[in-house]
Design an enzyme around this catalytic site. Structure first.
Site, PDB file in Angstrom:
ATOM      1  N   GLU A 384       0.861  -1.178   0.000  1.00  0.00           N
ATOM      2  CA  GLU A 384       0.000   0.000   0.000  1.00  0.00           C
ATOM      3  C   GLU A 384       0.899   1.230   0.000  1.00  0.00           C
ATOM      4  O   GLU A 384       1.243   1.733  -1.044  1.00  0.00           O
ATOM      5  CB  GLU A 384      -0.956  -0.055   1.200  1.00  0.00           C
ATOM      6  CG  GLU A 384      -2.249   0.661   0.897  1.00  0.00           C
ATOM      7  CD  GLU A 384      -3.452   0.128   1.655  1.00  0.00           C
ATOM      8  OE1 GLU A 384      -4.426   0.855   1.721  1.00  0.00           O
ATOM      9  OE2 GLU A 384      -3.432  -0.999   2.174  1.00  0.00           O
ATOM     10  N   GLU A 669      -2.119   0.485  13.346  1.00  0.00           N
ATOM     11  CA  GLU A 669      -3.280   0.822  12.526  1.00  0.00           C
ATOM     12  C   GLU A 669      -4.576   0.540  13.277  1.00  0.00           C
ATOM     13  O   GLU A 669      -5.501   1.351  13.276  1.00  0.00           O
ATOM     14  CB  GLU A 669      -3.268  -0.014  11.243  1.00  0.00           C
ATOM     15  CG  GLU A 669      -4.507   0.185  10.386  1.00  0.00           C
ATOM     16  CD  GLU A 669      -4.405  -0.486   9.036  1.00  0.00           C
ATOM     17  OE1 GLU A 669      -3.698  -1.510   8.931  1.00  0.00           O
ATOM     18  OE2 GLU A 669      -5.032   0.011   8.083  1.00  0.00           O
TER      19      GLU A 669
HETATM   20  C1  BGC Z   1      -5.498   2.414   4.589  1.00  0.00           C
HETATM   21  C2  BGC Z   1      -6.042   3.435   5.536  1.00  0.00           C
HETATM   22  C3  BGC Z   1      -6.980   4.266   4.696  1.00  0.00           C
HETATM   23  C4  BGC Z   1      -8.136   3.358   4.423  1.00  0.00           C
HETATM   24  C5  BGC Z   1      -9.312   4.007   3.791  1.00  0.00           C
HETATM   25  C6  BGC Z   1      -6.618   1.509   4.247  1.00  0.00           C
HETATM   26  O1  BGC Z   1      -6.256   0.460   3.445  1.00  0.00           O
HETATM   27  O2  BGC Z   1      -4.378   1.767   5.077  1.00  0.00           O
HETATM   28  O3  BGC Z   1      -5.226   4.009   6.405  1.00  0.00           O
HETATM   29  O4  BGC Z   1      -7.268   5.513   5.145  1.00  0.00           O
HETATM   30  O5  BGC Z   1      -7.709   2.204   3.724  1.00  0.00           O
HETATM   31  O6  BGC Z   1     -10.118   3.173   3.098  1.00  0.00           O
END
Ligand code: BGC
Length: 807
Positions: A384, A669
């Site tokens: 990501e 997270e």
């Molecule tokens: C990210 C997040 C993001 C979110 C929103 C995730 O995969 O890591 O931090 O804001 O998706 O959909």
């Protein structure tokens, strides 16, 4: 080694991009994984001593490093960073005067170009997004001699090209370096040769060139291994003691062709490397030894988020039984973790009587280091590492306290505005590379329109920068992007001014949401979206006033009034049970209170309800991305300091300190990225380095530490530390642009000195002692816990005030 000069990005100092007009963008076809090496012999027109000045301007499709006679021109890595390449490709500039003047008349200028973000195969769900298939370089060296003559050497097909020792490189997958392909290694291993390549002019749009605005990406700390051991499966693991972002630098000697493989991970699970959270990022580097002595490997065309490394293939083994000599170096010296991020100026420090809170704050700083690499990212380790807008919307105020983040975030906001103009709304990811995704079938997720909080980043990030730095020119630069956001959302509002239609990510990662439905929060999405939009419109009205856009100011004020009225009519009620906000959970009260949606006494009644809700959940956290940055503020500013402190200091899961009790060295997270039994959260989206929920650090700096900007840029300071149960002392500093601001407070048993007690003569069991240091000439209002206010300017000042009985 030369000194490097970053192009100053101030709008009035335009670097001379014209110099690149003579340069041709050159590319070559090689294996997709291989890095290119481009070379040119430079024969100086005059003796080196005659060089008056020399500079190199360069940029790339891909990432590049420049060398003069094999020595790096600058300490920068991963240049030109990542911008919305469709419109902005940053140009770097370095001063190479000394390097040229102090050397020979014949030099070799060379560059290495890797895939970087340009040909990155990036994006979650195997999006394989790339900006283009060709990587290459555009560069020009200009030498000015003492007699005024100039010599320009720029990229063109007269350069030579070849493959190099980097035989594979990818940001997610890692890098392979084969030392048999370098210098002595190549002589000793004639079967292994770099391949000559044919250079050609590549497709390149010069209109995209812009001076680099953000600080360059550089190496920072180097961390030695803290422990090396064998895992239950027999793997050799190394612990660096800190979850960090960067790579390993390895110095090793062994037989030619020996392959050392390094896998990286943030955590261990069942005693082994916990790689499941990395999803499709292999995060694996391979180093092939030359057999000609000590080889040094540093995979600078990739980066990893890790605390642990699994090292395989080390000659002679790399384990505690073999921990003294490896070739010519001790193991502890043979491996280093190198921390990499944009070179912003660090600005904060904090310590207090609770070591877990100290660690929480340090984790927020490490979260910023790891995720301020090229763009503000969600996380730095899995497949990501994208510029998710909502994450920085939550974290911007914290970021702007911890570092001078002005240039870094300004660069990103320029991309936000461009992406917004293209998409018609602020995308949830900037740069929005998902446009270039190459899925096997249709995209595995629907296209998402403007999102509260995520799209509000176009306003909230400029708002945080304005507050921290007070730079009106920058506010003016960000204003059009703010307007674009407001204009994209205004048509989505209901007749009564609510933003209540369409899907919202809203209070993302509410700990009560099912692990696989992070959007399914307790907070009503319409309440979150309408409140967030109100915050944006209200700030836009203020910005328009400051910038002298009077008609706009009136327009946004009217829109703000409409949204506020809608919010109050539909979402706020007063009944026998008291004031209620629809969906009656902590997040909605925190937003209503902090965003200015309530009047007068309603604040206290809403805060009372918030405190009830917080207490009913035993001071465990119940908020996600939306509510978390604001819940402690809403409590402490409206009569519930104790509840705010209890929330901060709670250690059970979910809470800010729970991860610390589990050994976290970065912000997680999820509130429970690691479960109490030390297993990794089963959700497929689980990172251990996501800064968003660390936004509480902003409250810690401002409320526990007591350093607040009374005027933007701290031209006037409000020093108002608010002590609470569980913390006995705190020291905080901020290297603001006006200078260094420091606070240090402690609670002492006993009564404050009679002359200084400001409690009207009543004795108090404890005394609050505060030392404040301010830059010369900077005025401050100091507000003590007893409510007294003292006006001071510059220098050091001490105060004592009685504290009410803790009982
Ligand atoms: C990210 C997040 C993001 C979110 C929103 C995730 O995969 O890591 O931090 O804001 O998706 O959909």
């Amino acid at each position: 080694m030369t000194t490097d000069l970053r192009i100053d990005a101030q709008p009035d100092v335009e670097p001379d991009l014209q110099l690149l007009a003579t340069a041709t963008f050159v590319t070559a076809d090689a294996d997709r994984g291989a890095a290119l090496e481009l070379l040119r012999t430079v024969t100086l027109d005059q003796p080196p001593a005659e060089v008056a000045s020399a500079r190199i301007l360069a940029t790339a499709h891909g990432v590049y490093e420049l060398f003069l006679d094999g020595e790096p021109v600058a300490p920068d890595v991963l240049s030109p960073g990542w911008t919305s390449y469709e419109w902005r490709l940053a140009v770097q500039a370095w001063d190479v005067t000394d390097a040229l003047r102090d050397g020979a008349a014949r030099r070799t200028l060379s560059a290495r170009v890797g895939n970087g973000w340009w040909r990155g195969d990036l994006g979650f769900s195997q999006a394989n997004a790339c900006y283009g298939e060709e990587i290459g370089l555009l560069a020009a060296l200009e030498i000015t001699y003492r007699d005024g003559a100039t010599q320009v050497v720029s990229t063109g097909t007269d350069w030579s090209a070849r493959t190099c020792d980097v035989t594979a490189n990818n940001l997610y997958q890692g890098q392979r370096i084969d030392a048999r392909l370098r210098g002595d290694g190549a002589k000793a291993n004639p079967d292994h040769r770099v391949t000559p390549l044919t250079l050609r002019e590549g497709a390149f749009d010069r209109a995209r060139l812009v001076p680099q605005v953000a600080e360059p990406i550089r190496r920072h700390e180097e961390l030695a291994p803290q422990r090396i051991w064998r895992s239950p499966s027999g793997a050799t693991l190394v612990d660096f003691g800190q979850n960090l972002v960067g790579w390993l630098r390895v110095e090793v000697e062994g037989p030619a062709g020996t392959e050392i493989t390094v896998r990286h991970a943030e955590v261990l699970e069942d005693g082994e490397l916990g790689v499941r959270p990395l999803r499709n990022a292999a995060a694996t580097d391979t180093f092939v030894l030359s057999g000609t002595g000590v080889d040094v490997f540093e995979p600078t065309f990739t980066f990893h988020g890790f605390r642990y490394a699994e090292v395989a293939g080390w000659p002679g083994g790399l384990d505690p039984e073999f921990d003294t000599e490896v070739g010519q170096g001790a193991i502890g010296e043979a491996i280093r973790a190198v921390v990499v991020h944009n070179a912003m100026r660090p600005t904060s420090s904090f310590s207090c009587s609770d070591r877990l809170v100290d660690r929480l704050v340090r984790n927020a700083v490490w979260g910023q280091k790891g995720n301020f690499l090229a763009v503000p990212t969600d996380c730095p380790q899995r497949d990501e590492r994208l510029g998710w807008t909502g994450d920085i919307a939550a974290f911007a105020a914290t970021a702007a306290f911890q570092y001078d983040a002005a240039d870094f975030l300004h660069s990103w906001l320029l991309d936000v505005a461009l992406e917004t103009a293209h998409a018609g709304h602020v995308p949830i990811i900037v740069p929005d590379l998902m446009r270039h995704a190459r899925f096997d079938g249709p995209p595995p997720f629907p296209e998402v329109a403007a999102q509260a909080i995520w799209s509000d980043a176009a306003v909230w990030v400029p708002q945080a920068l304005w507050q921290a730095y007070g730079d009106l020119d920058r506010l003016a630069a960000h204003y059009p992007g703010m307007v674009a956001h407001l204009e994209s959302v205004e048509p989505l509002l209901s007749e009564t001014g609510l933003w209540d239609a369409g899907m919202q990510l809203a209070d993302w990662l509410d700990p009560d949401a099912p692990p696989d439905q992070p959007w399914a929060a307790k907070a009503h999405p319409g309440v979150v979206a309408t409140a967030s939009f109100y915050r944006s419109v209200a700030f836009a009205a203020q910005a328009a006033r400051l910038l002298g856009h009077d008609a706009d100011a009136a327009r946004w004020a009217a829109l703000a009034a409409r949204v506020r009225a809608g919010f109050r009519t539909h979402y706020v009620s007063e009944g026998a049970e008291g004031l209620r906000v629809v969906s009656d959970c902590a997040t909605v009260y925190a937003l209503a209170i902090c965003f200015g949606l309530l009047d007068g006494e309603e604040h206290a009644r809403a805060a009372d309800r918030l405190a009830e809700l917080v207490a009913a959940r035993d001071h465990r956290v119940t908020t996600g991305f939306a509510g978390t940055p604001f819940v402690t503020w809403a409590l402490s500013e409206h009569g519930h300091v104790d509840a705010a402190y209890r929330l901060l200091l709670e250690r059970g899961c979910p809470s800010w300190l729970y991860p610390i009790t589990m050994g976290a060295t970065t912000i997680w997270e999820r509130w429970d990225s690691m479960l109490p039994d030390r297993s990794i959260n089963p959700g497929e989206m689980t990172s251990f380095n996501h800064y968003a929920l660390g936004a509480v650090a902003d409250w810690i700096y401002q409320v526990v530490g007591g350093i607040r900007a009374a005027e933007p840029g701290y031209r006037r300071v409000l020093v108002q530390p608010v002590p609470g149960p569980g913390i006995d002392w705190a020291r905080t500093s901020l290297d603001a642009r006006v200078g260094r601001i420091e606070t240090a407070w402690r609670v002492e048993a006993g009564v404050a000195g009679a002359a200084e007690v400001k409690t009207g003569g009543t004795t108090a069991p404890r005394t609050f002692v505060l030392d404040v240091t301010l830059p010369v000439g900077v005025p401050a209002d100091v507000v003590l816990p007893d409510g007294t206010r003292h006006e001071v300017t510059g220098g050091s000042h001490s105060f004592r005030s009685a504290l009410p009985d803790p009982a």
